[in-house]
Design a protein around this motif. Sequence first.
Motif, PDB file in Angstrom:
ATOM      1  N   LYS A   3      -2.807 -13.498  15.540  1.00  0.00           N
ATOM      2  CA  LYS A   3      -4.092 -13.723  15.611  1.00  0.00           C
ATOM      3  C   LYS A   3      -5.076 -13.305  14.226  1.00  0.00           C
ATOM      4  CE  LYS A   3      -7.881 -12.806  18.848  1.00  0.00           C
ATOM      5  NZ  LYS A   3      -8.330 -12.295  19.966  1.00  0.00           N
ATOM      6  N   TYR A   4      -4.437 -11.993  13.879  1.00  0.00           N
ATOM      7  CA  TYR A   4      -5.375 -11.558  12.558  1.00  0.00           C
ATOM      8  C   TYR A   4      -4.294 -11.526  11.244  1.00  0.00           C
ATOM      9  CZ  TYR A   4      -7.896  -9.357  16.360  1.00  0.00           C
ATOM     10  OH  TYR A   4      -9.077  -9.253  17.246  1.00  0.00           O
ATOM     11  N   LYS A   5      -4.817 -12.176  10.311  1.00  0.00           N
ATOM     12  CA  LYS A   5      -3.861 -12.253   9.016  1.00  0.00           C
ATOM     13  C   LYS A   5      -4.640 -11.502   7.770  1.00  0.00           C
ATOM     14  CE  LYS A   5      -1.524 -16.294  10.360  1.00  0.00           C
ATOM     15  NZ  LYS A   5      -1.016 -17.790   9.927  1.00  0.00           N
ATOM     16  N   VAL A   6      -3.772 -11.040   6.871  1.00  0.00           N
ATOM     17  CA  VAL A   6      -4.367 -10.375   5.718  1.00  0.00           C
ATOM     18  C   VAL A   6      -3.153 -10.855   4.388  1.00  0.00           C
ATOM     19  CG1 VAL A   6      -4.788  -8.353   4.481  1.00  0.00           C
ATOM     20  CG2 VAL A   6      -5.189  -8.572   7.007  1.00  0.00           C
ATOM     21  N   SER A   7      -3.834 -11.107   3.688  1.00  0.00           N
ATOM     22  CA  SER A   7      -3.019 -11.377   2.170  1.00  0.00           C
ATOM     23  C   SER A   7      -3.395 -10.342   1.374  1.00  0.00           C
ATOM     24  CB  SER A   7      -3.932 -12.850   1.654  1.00  0.00           C
ATOM     25  OG  SER A   7      -3.298 -12.922   0.468  1.00  0.00           O
ATOM     26  N   ILE A   8      -1.956 -10.161   0.881  1.00  0.00           N
ATOM     27  CA  ILE A   8      -1.995  -8.998   0.037  1.00  0.00           C
ATOM     28  C   ILE A   8      -1.338  -9.406  -1.400  1.00  0.00           C
ATOM     29  CG2 ILE A   8      -0.668  -6.997  -0.484  1.00  0.00           C
ATOM     30  CD1 ILE A   8      -0.384  -6.557   2.423  1.00  0.00           C
ATOM     31  N   SER A   9      -2.135  -8.771  -2.374  1.00  0.00           N
ATOM     32  CA  SER A   9      -1.716  -9.249  -3.675  1.00  0.00           C
ATOM     33  C   SER A   9      -1.191  -8.032  -4.439  1.00  0.00           C
ATOM     34  CB  SER A   9      -2.991  -9.842  -4.391  1.00  0.00           C
ATOM     35  OG  SER A   9      -3.320 -10.937  -4.087  1.00  0.00           O
ATOM     36  N   PHE A  10      -0.270  -8.134  -5.330  1.00  0.00           N
ATOM     37  CA  PHE A  10       0.418  -7.312  -6.165  1.00  0.00           C
ATOM     38  C   PHE A  10       0.481  -7.513  -7.604  1.00  0.00           C
ATOM     39  CE2 PHE A  10       2.711  -7.455  -2.048  1.00  0.00           C
ATOM     40  CZ  PHE A  10       2.895  -6.049  -1.753  1.00  0.00           C
ATOM     41  N   LYS A  11      -0.131  -6.383  -8.174  1.00  0.00           N
ATOM     42  CA  LYS A  11      -0.339  -6.595  -9.636  1.00  0.00           C
ATOM     43  C   LYS A  11       1.266  -6.448 -10.563  1.00  0.00           C
ATOM     44  CE  LYS A  11      -4.756  -4.800  -9.982  1.00  0.00           C
ATOM     45  NZ  LYS A  11      -5.895  -3.890 -10.580  1.00  0.00           N
ATOM     46  N   GLN A  12       1.171  -6.724 -11.722  1.00  0.00           N
ATOM     47  CA  GLN A  12       2.459  -6.787 -12.407  1.00  0.00           C
ATOM     48  C   GLN A  12       3.219  -5.464 -12.332  1.00  0.00           C
ATOM     49  OE1 GLN A  12       3.803  -9.464 -13.449  1.00  0.00           O
ATOM     50  NE2 GLN A  12       5.497  -8.530 -14.133  1.00  0.00           N
ATOM     51  N   ASN A  13       2.257  -4.141 -12.638  1.00  0.00           N
ATOM     52  CA  ASN A  13       3.007  -3.230 -12.506  1.00  0.00           C
ATOM     53  C   ASN A  13       3.398  -2.639 -11.076  1.00  0.00           C
ATOM     54  OD1 ASN A  13       0.223  -2.776 -11.527  1.00  0.00           O
ATOM     55  ND2 ASN A  13      -0.123  -0.497 -12.559  1.00  0.00           N
ATOM     56  N   SER A  14       3.118  -3.412 -10.028  1.00  0.00           N
ATOM     57  CA  SER A  14       3.690  -3.104  -8.614  1.00  0.00           C
ATOM     58  C   SER A  14       4.576  -4.191  -8.190  1.00  0.00           C
ATOM     59  CB  SER A  14       2.409  -3.125  -7.657  1.00  0.00           C
ATOM     60  OG  SER A  14       1.670  -2.176  -8.297  1.00  0.00           O
ATOM     61  N   VAL A  15       5.533  -4.761  -9.069  1.00  0.00           N
ATOM     62  CA  VAL A  15       6.307  -5.637  -8.881  1.00  0.00           C
ATOM     63  C   VAL A  15       7.509  -5.070  -7.966  1.00  0.00           C
ATOM     64  CG1 VAL A  15       8.263  -7.334  -9.419  1.00  0.00           C
ATOM     65  CG2 VAL A  15       5.986  -7.181 -10.562  1.00  0.00           C
ATOM     66  N   HIS A  16       7.798  -3.836  -8.325  1.00  0.00           N
ATOM     67  CA  HIS A  16       8.912  -2.957  -7.569  1.00  0.00           C
ATOM     68  C   HIS A  16       8.756  -3.005  -6.023  1.00  0.00           C
ATOM     69  CE1 HIS A  16       6.031   0.029  -8.850  1.00  0.00           C
ATOM     70  NE2 HIS A  16       6.643   0.908  -7.933  1.00  0.00           N
ATOM     71  N   ILE A  17       7.206  -2.565  -5.963  1.00  0.00           N
ATOM     72  CA  ILE A  17       6.702  -2.586  -4.216  1.00  0.00           C
ATOM     73  C   ILE A  17       7.025  -3.904  -3.849  1.00  0.00           C
ATOM     74  CG2 ILE A  17       4.770  -1.855  -2.983  1.00  0.00           C
ATOM     75  CD1 ILE A  17       3.682  -0.236  -5.365  1.00  0.00           C
ATOM     76  N   TYR A  18       6.582  -4.706  -4.533  1.00  0.00           N
ATOM     77  CA  TYR A  18       6.506  -6.259  -3.920  1.00  0.00           C
ATOM     78  C   TYR A  18       8.082  -6.449  -3.458  1.00  0.00           C
ATOM     79  CZ  TYR A  18       6.673 -11.343  -3.658  1.00  0.00           C
ATOM     80  OH  TYR A  18       7.083 -12.699  -3.160  1.00  0.00           O
ATOM     81  N   GLU A  19       8.843  -6.111  -4.428  1.00  0.00           N
ATOM     82  CA  GLU A  19      10.412  -6.667  -4.185  1.00  0.00           C
ATOM     83  C   GLU A  19      10.904  -5.667  -2.852  1.00  0.00           C
ATOM     84  OE1 GLU A  19      12.348  -9.027  -5.437  1.00  0.00           O
ATOM     85  OE2 GLU A  19      10.597  -9.595  -6.746  1.00  0.00           O
ATOM     86  N   PHE A  20      10.575  -4.348  -2.851  1.00  0.00           N
ATOM     87  CA  PHE A  20      10.773  -3.409  -1.723  1.00  0.00           C
ATOM     88  C   PHE A  20      10.332  -3.984  -0.505  1.00  0.00           C
ATOM     89  CE2 PHE A  20       9.996  -0.112   1.210  1.00  0.00           C
ATOM     90  CZ  PHE A  20      11.239   0.473   1.250  1.00  0.00           C
ATOM     91  N   ILE A  21       8.990  -4.536  -0.432  1.00  0.00           N
ATOM     92  CA  ILE A  21       8.670  -5.032   0.777  1.00  0.00           C
ATOM     93  C   ILE A  21       9.346  -6.278   1.361  1.00  0.00           C
ATOM     94  CG2 ILE A  21       6.597  -6.322   0.251  1.00  0.00           C
ATOM     95  CD1 ILE A  21       4.867  -4.651   2.155  1.00  0.00           C
ATOM     96  N   LYS A  22       9.550  -6.861   0.410  1.00  0.00           N
ATOM     97  CA  LYS A  22      10.248  -8.449   0.630  1.00  0.00           C
ATOM     98  C   LYS A  22      11.644  -8.175   1.468  1.00  0.00           C
ATOM     99  CE  LYS A  22      10.973 -11.249  -2.619  1.00  0.00           C
ATOM    100  NZ  LYS A  22      11.118 -12.191  -3.655  1.00  0.00           N
ATOM    101  N   SER A  23      12.163  -6.970   1.209  1.00  0.00           N
ATOM    102  CA  SER A  23      13.449  -6.657   1.523  1.00  0.00           C
ATOM    103  C   SER A  23      13.575  -6.309   3.237  1.00  0.00           C
ATOM    104  CB  SER A  23      14.325  -5.698   0.743  1.00  0.00           C
ATOM    105  OG  SER A  23      13.659  -4.295   1.261  1.00  0.00           O
ATOM    106  N   LYS A  24      12.327  -6.075   3.654  1.00  0.00           N
ATOM    107  CA  LYS A  24      12.006  -5.629   4.809  1.00  0.00           C
ATOM    108  C   LYS A  24      12.241  -6.788   5.949  1.00  0.00           C
ATOM    109  CE  LYS A  24      11.387  -1.544   4.124  1.00  0.00           C
ATOM    110  NZ  LYS A  24      12.607  -0.494   4.475  1.00  0.00           N
ATOM    111  N   GLU A  25      12.843  -6.799   7.162  1.00  0.00           N
ATOM    112  CA  GLU A  25      13.070  -7.745   8.049  1.00  0.00           C
ATOM    113  C   GLU A  25      11.617  -8.374   8.716  1.00  0.00           C
ATOM    114  OE1 GLU A  25      15.282  -8.373  12.614  1.00  0.00           O
ATOM    115  OE2 GLU A  25      16.160  -7.204  10.742  1.00  0.00           O
ATOM    116  N   ASN A  26      11.177  -7.501   9.095  1.00  0.00           N
ATOM    117  CA  ASN A  26       9.418  -7.689   9.554  1.00  0.00           C
ATOM    118  C   ASN A  26       8.506  -6.991   8.862  1.00  0.00           C
ATOM    119  OD1 ASN A  26       7.297  -8.148  11.214  1.00  0.00           O
ATOM    120  ND2 ASN A  26       8.403  -8.051  13.014  1.00  0.00           N
TER     121      ASN A  26
END
Length: 92
Positions: A3-26
Motif C-alpha cells: 500500500k505504501y512505497k518509498v524510493s531510496i537513493s544511494f550516493k556513490q560513497n554508500s555503494v557498500h550499503i546498497y550492496e549489503f541491503i541487496k543481499s537481504k531476502e526481504n
Amino acid sequence: MSKYKVSISFKQNSVHIYEFIKSKENISSYLCKLIEADMNSEHSPLDLKSQVEQIMYKLLQNQEFLQPVTTNSNESKDNLCAEDIDIINNLF
C-alpha cells in the motif's frame, strides 16, 4: 501488493550499503525492523551526548576533583631507586 512505497537513493560513497541491503531476502521487512528499533530506542546519540555532558559537569562540580595534587617531599625521597641514589652520591 504494497500500500505504501518509498524510493531510496544511494550516493556513490554508500555503494557498500546498497550492496549489503541487496543481499537481504526481504529488504522492506529488514528496513522496517531497523527503523522500528530506532524509533523504540531509549538512547539516541544526542541523549548519550547529554548524559556524558551531565556526568562531566557533576565531576567538575566535585571540589575534591578540582583540587591540585600535592606531593609530600618525604614521599618523593622514598621513591628513589638504588640507581638514582648512586648517581646522586657520585655527583656530590
